[in-house]
Design a protein around this motif. Structure first.
Motif, short mmCIF file in Angstrom:
data_model
loop_
_atom_site.label_atom_id
_atom_site.label_comp_id
_atom_site.label_asym_id
_atom_site.label_seq_id
_atom_site.Cartn_x
_atom_site.Cartn_y
_atom_site.Cartn_z
N SER A 11 29.04 -63.81 -2.20
CA SER A 11 28.75 -63.82 -3.64
C SER A 11 30.01 -64.10 -4.44
CB SER A 11 28.14 -62.47 -4.05
OG SER A 11 27.94 -62.42 -5.45
N ARG A 12 31.11 -63.46 -4.09
CA ARG A 12 32.37 -63.67 -4.82
C ARG A 12 32.89 -65.09 -4.63
NH1 ARG A 12 36.94 -59.60 -4.01
NH2 ARG A 12 37.68 -60.81 -5.80
N VAL A 13 32.75 -65.61 -3.40
CA VAL A 13 33.18 -66.98 -3.14
C VAL A 13 32.36 -67.97 -3.96
CG1 VAL A 13 33.33 -68.80 -1.39
CG2 VAL A 13 34.09 -66.48 -0.84
N GLN A 14 31.06 -67.75 -4.03
CA GLN A 14 30.18 -68.64 -4.79
C GLN A 14 30.53 -68.65 -6.28
OE1 GLN A 14 26.41 -67.03 -3.42
NE2 GLN A 14 25.92 -68.95 -2.37
N MET A 15 30.88 -67.49 -6.83
CA MET A 15 31.24 -67.43 -8.24
C MET A 15 32.50 -68.24 -8.52
SD MET A 15 30.32 -63.59 -9.59
CE MET A 15 31.17 -62.70 -8.30
N ALA A 16 33.50 -68.11 -7.66
CA ALA A 16 34.73 -68.88 -7.84
C ALA A 16 34.49 -70.36 -7.59
CB ALA A 16 35.81 -68.35 -6.91
N LEU A 17 33.59 -70.66 -6.65
CA LEU A 17 33.30 -72.05 -6.31
C LEU A 17 32.56 -72.76 -7.44
CD1 LEU A 17 33.67 -74.07 -4.02
CD2 LEU A 17 31.48 -73.31 -3.08
N PHE A 18 31.79 -72.04 -8.22
CA PHE A 18 31.07 -72.64 -9.35
C PHE A 18 32.05 -73.28 -10.33
CE2 PHE A 18 29.43 -72.34 -13.71
CZ PHE A 18 28.28 -73.08 -13.60
N LYS A 19 33.11 -72.58 -10.64
CA LYS A 19 34.14 -73.11 -11.54
C LYS A 19 34.82 -74.32 -10.92
CE LYS A 19 38.36 -71.75 -14.00
NZ LYS A 19 39.32 -70.64 -14.24
N ALA A 20 35.07 -74.27 -9.62
CA ALA A 20 35.71 -75.39 -8.93
C ALA A 20 34.81 -76.62 -8.96
CB ALA A 20 36.02 -75.00 -7.49
N LYS A 21 33.51 -76.43 -8.79
CA LYS A 21 32.58 -77.55 -8.84
C LYS A 21 32.57 -78.19 -10.22
CE LYS A 21 29.35 -76.02 -5.23
NZ LYS A 21 27.97 -75.57 -4.96
N GLN A 22 32.64 -77.37 -11.25
CA GLN A 22 32.68 -77.91 -12.60
C GLN A 22 33.93 -78.75 -12.82
OE1 GLN A 22 29.29 -77.26 -13.29
NE2 GLN A 22 30.15 -77.31 -15.37
N SER A 23 35.06 -78.28 -12.31
CA SER A 23 36.31 -79.03 -12.44
C SER A 23 36.24 -80.35 -11.71
CB SER A 23 37.48 -78.19 -11.91
OG SER A 23 37.64 -77.00 -12.64
N ALA A 24 35.68 -80.35 -10.50
CA ALA A 24 35.56 -81.58 -9.72
C ALA A 24 34.62 -82.57 -10.42
CB ALA A 24 35.06 -81.27 -8.32
N LYS A 25 33.55 -82.06 -11.00
CA LYS A 25 32.59 -82.92 -11.70
C LYS A 25 33.22 -83.55 -12.94
CE LYS A 25 28.02 -82.84 -13.88
NZ LYS A 25 26.87 -81.97 -14.28
N GLU A 26 33.95 -82.75 -13.72
CA GLU A 26 34.62 -83.27 -14.92
C GLU A 26 35.67 -84.32 -14.56
OE1 GLU A 26 36.16 -79.85 -16.86
OE2 GLU A 26 34.18 -79.03 -17.37
N GLU A 27 36.40 -84.07 -13.47
CA GLU A 27 37.40 -85.04 -13.04
C GLU A 27 36.76 -86.36 -12.66
OE1 GLU A 27 41.14 -84.84 -9.95
OE2 GLU A 27 39.16 -84.29 -9.17
N TRP A 28 35.64 -86.29 -11.96
CA TRP A 28 34.92 -87.49 -11.53
C TRP A 28 34.35 -88.25 -12.72
CZ3 TRP A 28 33.92 -90.74 -7.67
CH2 TRP A 28 32.74 -91.49 -7.68
N GLU A 29 33.74 -87.54 -13.65
CA GLU A 29 33.10 -88.19 -14.79
C GLU A 29 34.10 -88.78 -15.78
OE1 GLU A 29 30.60 -85.14 -16.35
OE2 GLU A 29 28.98 -85.50 -14.89
N SER A 30 35.34 -88.34 -15.73
CA SER A 30 36.35 -88.87 -16.64
C SER A 30 36.87 -90.23 -16.22
CB SER A 30 37.54 -87.89 -16.73
OG SER A 30 38.24 -87.82 -15.50
N LEU A 31 36.52 -90.67 -15.02
CA LEU A 31 37.02 -91.95 -14.50
C LEU A 31 36.04 -93.08 -14.77
CD1 LEU A 31 38.34 -90.76 -11.01
CD2 LEU A 31 39.72 -91.35 -12.99
N GLU A 32 36.58 -94.24 -15.05
CA GLU A 32 35.78 -95.44 -15.20
C GLU A 32 35.58 -96.06 -13.83
OE1 GLU A 32 35.88 -99.78 -17.47
OE2 GLU A 32 37.35 -98.22 -17.94
N LYS A 33 34.31 -96.23 -13.43
CA LYS A 33 34.02 -96.72 -12.09
C LYS A 33 34.07 -98.25 -12.07
CE LYS A 33 32.90 -92.40 -11.40
NZ LYS A 33 32.95 -91.92 -12.80
N PRO A 34 34.70 -98.84 -11.08
CA PRO A 34 34.73 -100.30 -10.97
C PRO A 34 33.37 -100.86 -10.57
CG PRO A 34 35.77 -99.29 -9.06
CD PRO A 34 35.49 -98.18 -10.02
N THR A 35 33.13 -102.08 -10.91
CA THR A 35 31.83 -102.70 -10.59
C THR A 35 31.69 -102.97 -9.10
OG1 THR A 35 32.80 -104.87 -11.07
CG2 THR A 35 31.61 -103.75 -12.86
#
Length: 502
Positions: free
Chosen positions: A449-473
């Motif tokens: 349970s504690r690992v999952q709570m900390a992992l939720f924040k990590a997933k959000q950070s990874a998602k924001e990092e990914w979405e901030s990039l412009e993907k090549p065609t």
């Protein structure tokens, strides 16, 4: 608790209060009756406790030297219960898992393979780490012998490495059972280094595999190739090149934004791959994370760094009045430098051969510089300053979205660092996502349970990092090949790959 674990019975002496009003007696490790131990040629050595892959590679490596060595099975929850049944109360769970796993294996030899107890005690020896540690580490061997005696294997021999005494085998052992030659240690280190490299690649590939289980299948083939190279005394570099081709056949989809999780902490708890840390690595991967383990070479390099620090400190002490020139410090310094160069050279050669390009042996001086503001470098017990240094490094160099420090319940050195010093580090680096968590052998639900709570924040950070990039065609196929390992300031694997294409 599983039904089979309920069959583990406490020893008859546990819970027995008949010792009240008895004359106190001194505990003695030596067996009550003399034992005619087997000669060196017939002795079978048992050990384990590293990663599953490294245990098997070490088994092959030592057998290639003519040493009859058997790697114990991975410690499971039944081993933990067996350790608690025969061990003293209040020990940390690595002790229970380790001695319980040994007792369980000896019981298997006795009850299922039909080897008499006397023959087991006479022929088998257990190899473990020993010496004076920052906690109860220095008491482990005595605890092991007590548990073995209560389990019916009194007099079973234990050999351990000690930083100060070299090799400790007990007063009852007159001869050195293993020839600790340079060849022995070089072969052992090679097995550990190769195991580290293959493990690192496995953790990089497994979260992105297209076919579930394909990475583990490839790693099993690689384990067999390297083991045969050890046993056949053939080129290990050639074996790693063969492994490169095997791993290249694993199909990956690496453009998945997954959080990177660095796992560190107490050596055994952070390294084991089983019930000892509730299968933490596999749990993180099932939850969608990519793990960054701490390879054993880090601990090896720390030992070399500590040896150099001790020598530097000794050189500042006032000299006596003797006129004799002492060349011992210079010789020691040369040996330390040679060991450092040898380890780094072998790691680089094997890593390049198998295709691990983006990992370097850690710079211990740089890590010490990061940690010294928060942690006294002279405190060398356990992992020393590495926990503090790795957390700061992960933040400054964007290495991970989450850092987990895992340790046994009541682990004094690691808990003191994680629950004390790291609070100051996270206060000064508020962007750090850090979780200090303990294992006890039970309580997996709270742990997850504690690992999952900390992992939720990590997933959000990874998602924001990914979405901030412009993907090549157009995305070339090379990004899905594990051999393509670009380096940039992005944390996540997918984000780093996309950023490298711009």
């Amino acid at each position: 608790m599983s039904l089979r674990c309920n069959t583990v019975k406490m020893s008859d002496s546990n819970g027995d209060l008949s010792f009240f009003n008895r004359t106190p007696s001194q505990w003695r490790e030596a067996p009550t009756h003399p034992i005619d131990y087997a000669p060196k040629e017939e002795t079978v050595f048992l050990s384990g406790g590293l990663t599953l892959l490294q245990d098997r590679l070490i088994e092959a490596a030592l057998n290639s030297l003519g040493i009859r060595f058997v790697a114990l099975p991975n410690p499971d929850f039944r081993a933990f219960q067996t350790g608690k049944a025969f061990g003293n109360r209040g020990q940390c769970n690595p002790t229970y898992f380790t001695v319980g796993n040994l007792v369980k294996y000896l019981q298997h030899l006795r009850d299922e393979e039909g080897i008499p107890t006397e023959e087991i005690v006479r022929k088998y020896v257990y190899i473990t780490a020993g010496g004076c540690g920052p906690c109860r580490f220095g008491m482990y061997i005595t605890e092991y012998k007590k548990a073995l005696r209560d389990a019916g294997f009194e007099g079973f021999r234990i050999t351990s490495f000690d930083h100060e005494k070299g090799i400790f085998q007990g007063d009852e052992i007159e001869e050195q059972l293993i020839d600790y030659t340079p060849r022995f240690f070089i072969t052992l280190v090679k097995a550990v280094i190769i195991g580290d490299i293959i493990n690192i690649l496995g953790y990089k590939m497994r979260p992105y595999e297209v076919e579930k289980g394909s990475t583990d299948k490839a790693l099993a083939v690689c384990k067999g190739i390297v083991s045969q190279a050890f046993l056949g005394h053939t080129s290990l570099l050639r074996a790693m090149w063969r492994c490169r081709r095997i791993l290249s056949e694993v199909k990956l989809n690496r453009l998945q934004p997954k959080p990177k999780v660095m796992v560190m902490g107490e050596f055994w708890a952070a390294m084991t791959e089983g019930d000892g840390n509730y299968n933490l690595y596999r749990f993180l991967e099932e939850e969608g994370a990519e793990c960054i383990p701490q390879p054993i070479i880090n601990r090896l390099m720390l030992s070399i760094w500590e040896a150099k620090q001790a020598l530097d400190k000794e050189s500042t002490l006032p000299e006596n009045n003797t006129k004799r020139i002492d060349f011992a410090p210079a010789k020691t310094r040369l040996m330390i430098q040679a060991a450092k160069i040898a380890v780094k050279t072998h790691f680089t050669l094997y890593a390049k051969a198998i295709g691990l390009h983006d990992y370097s042996v850690p710079d211990m001086e740089a890590l010490a510089t990061l940690a010294k503001t928060y942690y006294t470098l002279e405190c060398s017990g356990g992992e020393g300053h590495l926990e503090v240094a790795h957390l700061i490094e992960s933040v400054k160099h964007a290495l991970a979205h989450l850092v987990i420090s895992v340790k046994p319940f009541g682990c004094m050195p690691s808990s003191g660092v994680s629950d004390g010093v790291q609070s100051l580090v996270t206060a000064r680096f508020p962007q750090a996502n850090f979780l200090a968590i303990e294992t006890s052998g039970e309580g997996a639900a709270n742990f997850y349970s504690r690992v999952q709570m900390a992992l939720f924040k990590a997933k959000q950070s990874a998602k924001e990092e990914w979405e901030s990039l412009e993907k090549p065609t157009h995305i070339p196929d090379k990004v899905h090949n594990y051999l393509y390992q670009p380096r940039n300031d992005r944390t996540g694997t997918a984000a780093a790959l996309i950023a490298s294409l711009r």
